[in-house]
Design a protein around this motif. Sequence first.
Motif, PDB file in Angstrom:
ATOM      1  N   ARG A  52       2.988 -88.793 -72.963  1.00  0.00           N
ATOM      2  CA  ARG A  52       3.393 -88.650 -71.559  1.00  0.00           C
ATOM      3  C   ARG A  52       4.848 -88.202 -71.437  1.00  0.00           C
ATOM      4  N   ASP A  65       1.316 -81.484 -75.864  1.00  0.00           N
ATOM      5  CA  ASP A  65       0.650 -82.612 -75.215  1.00  0.00           C
ATOM      6  C   ASP A  65       0.251 -82.259 -73.781  1.00  0.00           C
ATOM      7  N   GLU A  69      -3.482 -82.153 -72.201  1.00  0.00           N
ATOM      8  CA  GLU A  69      -3.853 -83.020 -71.098  1.00  0.00           C
ATOM      9  C   GLU A  69      -4.394 -82.246 -69.898  1.00  0.00           C
TER      10      GLU A  69
END
Length: 203
Positions: A52, A65, A69
């Motif tokens: 995150r 990432d 996502e």
Amino acid sequence: MDTITDTTPQAPERLPVIRPERADGSDTGAIRALTAEAFAPPGKAVAPTSARGRGAVVREAGIIDALRESGALSYSLVAVHAGRIVGHAAASPVTLDPDDGGRWYAVGPVSVHPEFRRQGTGSALMRALLDLLVVYGASGVVLFGDPSLYSRFGFEPRDGLTLAGPGPGASQQFQALRLDGEPGVPTATVTYHPAFGDDRPER
């Protein structure tokens, strides 16, 4: 946006196996750690970003990432040696304005572990990724990086195909390769996926 520096072939026992990232997520942590290490400033150890947070960590790891996502990590290949991920190459969709009706992708980030640079790992990843894109009908690809690293794959700056919001010197760093056999490239402005954020590709 790369760490390809390999110009000499590996000995057979050092050649990695190139395969897709596993769909079950078991490669995610290793890819994150590799990317963070590959893009870390010289002499500076960094912790890999979380899935995150992208704060004070290596930006390229956070980009991968965020692409994953959002479902925009269209192609993700890893190079594996002795069970260890030592290289990674990503491709994600870009938009062209005006739209030429084709399917264009950005290559990058491309990472190679420092121990495996200059041994053919990066080149093997790039060739496998380009072959995969051809098989799945990509019109072409763009990237932002050192022309001396990518000209051997056929990339070159193309008049009329420009990067949205380029920084200084971007015209020579931004390169394209047509994959569908059509002549030339569109006259258009290319925009990367929002996962790249407001920063433009830097390497």
